[in-house]
Design a protein around this motif. Structure first.
Motif, mmCIF file in Angstrom:
data_model
loop_
_atom_site.group_PDB
_atom_site.id
_atom_site.type_symbol
_atom_site.label_atom_id
_atom_site.label_comp_id
_atom_site.label_asym_id
_atom_site.label_seq_id
_atom_site.Cartn_x
_atom_site.Cartn_y
_atom_site.Cartn_z
ATOM 1 N N LEU A 1 0.843 -1.212 0.000
ATOM 2 C CA LEU A 1 0.000 0.000 0.000
ATOM 3 C C LEU A 1 0.877 1.261 0.000
ATOM 4 C CD1 LEU A 1 -2.793 -1.068 2.542
ATOM 5 C CD2 LEU A 1 -3.156 -0.468 0.139
ATOM 6 N N LYS A 2 1.950 1.233 0.785
ATOM 7 C CA LYS A 2 2.842 2.415 0.845
ATOM 8 C C LYS A 2 3.485 2.655 -0.516
ATOM 9 C CE LYS A 2 4.166 2.013 5.720
ATOM 10 N NZ LYS A 2 3.870 0.633 6.130
ATOM 11 N N LYS A 3 3.942 1.558 -1.125
ATOM 12 C CA LYS A 3 4.624 1.662 -2.432
ATOM 13 C C LYS A 3 3.707 2.333 -3.465
ATOM 14 C CE LYS A 3 6.355 -1.716 -5.921
ATOM 15 N NZ LYS A 3 7.785 -1.530 -6.096
ATOM 16 N N TYR A 4 2.455 1.861 -3.531
ATOM 17 C CA TYR A 4 1.578 2.361 -4.603
ATOM 18 C C TYR A 4 0.938 3.697 -4.241
ATOM 19 C CZ TYR A 4 2.707 -2.172 -6.372
ATOM 20 O OH TYR A 4 3.431 -3.257 -6.798
ATOM 21 N N LYS A 5 0.849 4.010 -2.936
ATOM 22 C CA LYS A 5 0.381 5.356 -2.567
ATOM 23 C C LYS A 5 1.414 6.392 -3.053
ATOM 24 C CE LYS A 5 -1.915 8.691 -0.465
ATOM 25 N NZ LYS A 5 -0.940 9.756 -0.286
ATOM 26 N N ASN A 6 2.694 6.058 -2.920
ATOM 27 C CA ASN A 6 3.745 6.952 -3.433
ATOM 28 C C ASN A 6 3.594 7.139 -4.939
ATOM 29 O OD1 ASN A 6 4.990 7.390 -1.009
ATOM 30 N ND2 ASN A 6 6.435 5.693 -1.237
ATOM 31 N N MET A 7 3.248 6.061 -5.616
ATOM 32 C CA MET A 7 3.082 6.118 -7.068
ATOM 33 C C MET A 7 1.889 7.025 -7.411
ATOM 34 S SD MET A 7 4.788 5.078 -9.538
ATOM 35 C CE MET A 7 5.823 3.693 -9.354
ATOM 36 N N ILE A 8 0.794 6.885 -6.654
ATOM 37 C CA ILE A 8 -0.394 7.719 -6.887
ATOM 38 C C ILE A 8 -0.041 9.199 -6.657
ATOM 39 C CG2 ILE A 8 -2.666 8.310 -5.882
ATOM 40 C CD1 ILE A 8 -3.001 5.198 -5.468
ATOM 41 N N ASP A 9 0.746 9.477 -5.622
ATOM 42 C CA ASP A 9 1.142 10.862 -5.344
ATOM 43 C C ASP A 9 1.907 11.446 -6.540
ATOM 44 O OD1 ASP A 9 -0.034 10.636 -2.892
ATOM 45 O OD2 ASP A 9 1.834 10.368 -1.777
ATOM 46 N N ALA A 10 2.826 10.642 -7.089
ATOM 47 C CA ALA A 10 3.613 11.111 -8.242
ATOM 48 C C ALA A 10 2.728 11.266 -9.473
ATOM 49 C CB ALA A 10 4.746 10.123 -8.528
ATOM 50 N N TRP A 11 1.760 10.401 -9.596
ATOM 51 C CA TRP A 11 0.896 10.314 -10.793
ATOM 52 C C TRP A 11 -0.085 11.479 -10.896
ATOM 53 C CZ3 TRP A 11 -4.502 9.109 -10.170
ATOM 54 C CH2 TRP A 11 -5.183 8.767 -11.347
ATOM 55 N N GLY A 12 -0.614 11.913 -9.728
ATOM 56 C CA GLY A 12 -1.618 12.978 -9.823
ATOM 57 C C GLY A 12 -2.310 13.271 -8.503
ATOM 58 N N GLY A 13 -2.030 12.465 -7.491
ATOM 59 C CA GLY A 13 -2.567 12.745 -6.158
ATOM 60 C C GLY A 13 -3.930 12.129 -5.894
ATOM 61 N N TRP A 14 -4.370 12.272 -4.653
ATOM 62 C CA TRP A 14 -5.570 11.591 -4.164
ATOM 63 C C TRP A 14 -6.842 12.079 -4.856
ATOM 64 C CZ3 TRP A 14 -5.516 7.166 -1.834
ATOM 65 C CH2 TRP A 14 -6.650 6.692 -1.176
ATOM 66 N N GLY A 15 -6.878 13.372 -5.208
ATOM 67 C CA GLY A 15 -8.081 13.923 -5.860
ATOM 68 C C GLY A 15 -8.316 13.237 -7.197
ATOM 69 N N LEU A 16 -7.269 13.156 -8.008
ATOM 70 C CA LEU A 16 -7.408 12.520 -9.324
ATOM 71 C C LEU A 16 -7.657 11.008 -9.153
ATOM 72 C CD1 LEU A 16 -7.368 12.897 -12.382
ATOM 73 C CD2 LEU A 16 -4.898 12.485 -12.339
ATOM 74 N N PHE A 17 -7.055 10.443 -8.108
ATOM 75 C CA PHE A 17 -7.262 9.013 -7.863
ATOM 76 C C PHE A 17 -8.742 8.749 -7.539
ATOM 77 C CE2 PHE A 17 -6.911 5.136 -5.126
ATOM 78 C CZ PHE A 17 -6.494 4.270 -6.132
ATOM 79 N N GLN A 18 -9.370 9.667 -6.811
ATOM 80 C CA GLN A 18 -10.806 9.507 -6.522
ATOM 81 C C GLN A 18 -11.629 9.593 -7.815
ATOM 82 O OE1 GLN A 18 -12.464 8.547 -3.814
ATOM 83 N NE2 GLN A 18 -10.479 8.207 -2.841
ATOM 84 N N THR A 19 -11.210 10.463 -8.727
ATOM 85 C CA THR A 19 -11.900 10.537 -10.025
ATOM 86 C C THR A 19 -11.764 9.194 -10.748
ATOM 87 O OG1 THR A 19 -11.289 12.856 -10.143
ATOM 88 C CG2 THR A 19 -12.053 11.865 -12.185
ATOM 89 N N LEU A 20 -10.553 8.612 -10.686
ATOM 90 C CA LEU A 20 -10.349 7.304 -11.324
ATOM 91 C C LEU A 20 -11.233 6.248 -10.658
ATOM 92 C CD1 LEU A 20 -8.817 5.421 -13.282
ATOM 93 C CD2 LEU A 20 -7.013 5.206 -11.558
ATOM 94 N N LEU A 21 -11.234 6.227 -9.312
ATOM 95 C CA LEU A 21 -12.035 5.212 -8.619
ATOM 96 C C LEU A 21 -13.522 5.362 -8.954
ATOM 97 C CD1 LEU A 21 -10.514 4.957 -4.989
ATOM 98 C CD2 LEU A 21 -10.315 3.312 -6.854
ATOM 99 N N SER A 22 -14.030 6.590 -8.996
ATOM 100 C CA SER A 22 -15.474 6.715 -9.265
ATOM 101 C C SER A 22 -15.804 6.363 -10.713
ATOM 102 C CB SER A 22 -16.035 8.078 -8.844
ATOM 103 O OG SER A 22 -15.309 9.081 -9.444
ATOM 104 N N THR A 23 -14.877 6.630 -11.622
ATOM 105 C CA THR A 23 -15.078 6.207 -13.017
ATOM 106 C C THR A 23 -15.102 4.678 -13.102
ATOM 107 O OG1 THR A 23 -13.890 8.176 -13.726
ATOM 108 C CG2 THR A 23 -14.113 6.428 -15.364
ATOM 109 N N LEU A 24 -14.156 4.051 -12.409
ATOM 110 C CA LEU A 24 -14.098 2.584 -12.418
ATOM 111 C C LEU A 24 -15.339 1.984 -11.764
ATOM 112 C CD1 LEU A 24 -10.326 1.968 -11.484
ATOM 113 C CD2 LEU A 24 -11.376 1.938 -13.750
#
Ligand SMILES: NC(=O)c1ccc[n+]([C@@H]2O[C@H](COP(=O)([O-])OP(=O)(O)OC[C@H]3O[C@@H](n4cnc5c(N)ncnc54)[C@H](OP(=O)(O)O)[C@@H]3O)[C@@H](O)[C@H]2O)c1
Length: 339
Positions: A234-257
């Motif tokens: 979880l720590k490894k991929y949270k770091n990746m999400i931070d680099a990728w676009g952060g929690w806000g964009l990740f929530q957009t991805l999750l709601s789309t999925l």
């Protein structure tokens, strides 16, 4: 539970594998305490459910020993034939330095003995430092061991496209490369997928469910931090999400999925895995298994029961287009291990 025929891939003439591989990094510490007896019982459940293929490594704690013990128990309870239906793909992750046949063979022998096999199904070789070109010697000696019968097939993990090409051009037959590939980390799509597709090399992917972050559990939740991230994964991929676009964009991805998952009556993790499985050159997705602690067998079996349509793919890709370019930030596959 039986998996449908399309869950399997004739990977090599002698190896038919499940396209969702059971990842054993999760037994190596940092993912909860593993009880060996419970872990073996759980391995029986995976195989009985149709998930017959294991991904492990020399440095994943007791993973190779668990395979050895599981094989012995399979033979004792179900006969010799039963072990022919499982596949175990290990790795060798040596420190860089001079490679002799003796060094290579001694290390391969350790895996053979721990896994209690006469020949390794797949040896996925990792190398930390390209400035040290001894990796080519190591692979040359492994190819000899393959001819001698100690290894069935040679593979790589975390090699970038440039060095995969160097190895291929050196005449060493590589059947697969294991890389991080998910809806968050799409770096393989820049060069790796094309090269592998053209050279008949399969990709085995990890991080495809981001340690579990790509699931309903994190949808609509405040940003996961600190104690919420209770596994190394979880720590490894949270770091990746931070680099990728952060929690806000990740929530957009999750709601789309989630919208897409609801349409197909599957889960977010199912959509995330199905998307990656459908990419060219991808042979299988490795999903980490916390053996004896948590399992998602029934849910993961649903990956094979639906198809994403063009509209689904378009929606997912539209979110990805809003992210930062991880290839620019980190580099090609595996470069995060070599900085
Ligand atoms: N070559 C390399 O450098 C490398 C690096 C990393 C990993 N790997 C390989 O890839 C494997 C996968 O590891 P990973 O770290 O990438 O983890 P991952 O597969 O992205 O995540 C595994 C976790 O996802 C959760 N999960 C699985 N199926 C789910 C579902 N259907 N719904 C919701 N959650 C689900 C589980 O969490 P809970 O257990 O908390 O329920 C599981 O422990 C490793 O075991 C290893 O074999 C290789």
């Amino acid at each position: 539970m039986m998996l449908p025929e399309e869950s399997y891939l004739q990977f090599t003439p002698d190896l038919k594998i499940c396209r969702i591989l059971n990842g054993m990094w999760q037994v190596s510490g940092g993912h909860g305490r593993i009880n060996p007896k419970n872990a073996i019982e759980s391995m029986f459940q995976y195989v009985d459910a149709g998930f017959t293929t294991w991904d492990l490594a020399d440095h994943y704690g007791p993973a190779e020993d668990l395979i050895g013990e599981f094989r012995r128990q399979l033979i004792a309870t179900r006969g010799e034939e039963a072990v022919n239906n499982i596949q175990a793909f290990t790795k060798w992750v040596p420190r860089p330095g001079k490679m002799t046949k003796k060094i290579v063979e001694e290390n391969i022998d350790i895996s053979l003995s721990r896994m209690d096999v006469k020949s390794l199904d797949l040896m996925q070789f990792h190398w930390w430092e390209y400035r040290d070109s001894n990796y080519l010697d190591a692979l040359k000696y492994m190819a000899e061991l393959q001819t001698e019968g100690k290894i069935k097939h040679l593979a790589l993990t975390n090699f970038d496209t440039e060095h995969l090409q160097i190895i291929t051009e050196a005449g060493i037959k590589i059947v697969s490369n294991q890389v991080q590939f998910s809806l968050v980390d799409r770096r393989p799509q820049v060069n790796m997928v094309k090269f592998c597709h053209e050279h008949d090399i399969k990709l085995f992917t990890y991080g495809s469910v981001c340690g579990g972050l790509l699931s309903e559990k994190y949808l609509g939740q405040p940003e996961a931090r600190g104690f919420d991230l209770n596994t190394t994964s979880l720590k490894k991929y949270k770091n990746m999400i931070d680099a990728w676009g952060g929690w806000g964009l990740f929530q957009t991805l999750l709601s789309t999925l989630k919208q897409i998952a609801d349409k197909h009556q599957v889960s977010i993790a199912n959509v995330a895995v199905n998307y990656i499985l459908n990419q060219p050159a991808v042979g299988g997705v490795i999903v980490g298994a916390r053996l004896g602690i948590a399992e998602h067998l029934e849910d993961n079996a649903r990956v094979f029961g639906f198809s994403l349509d063009a509209e689904d793919v378009e929606k997912i890709d539209a979110v990805s287009q809003q992210s930062r370019d991880l290839y620019q930030l980190i580099g090609d596959c595996g470069d995060e291990y070599r900085r």
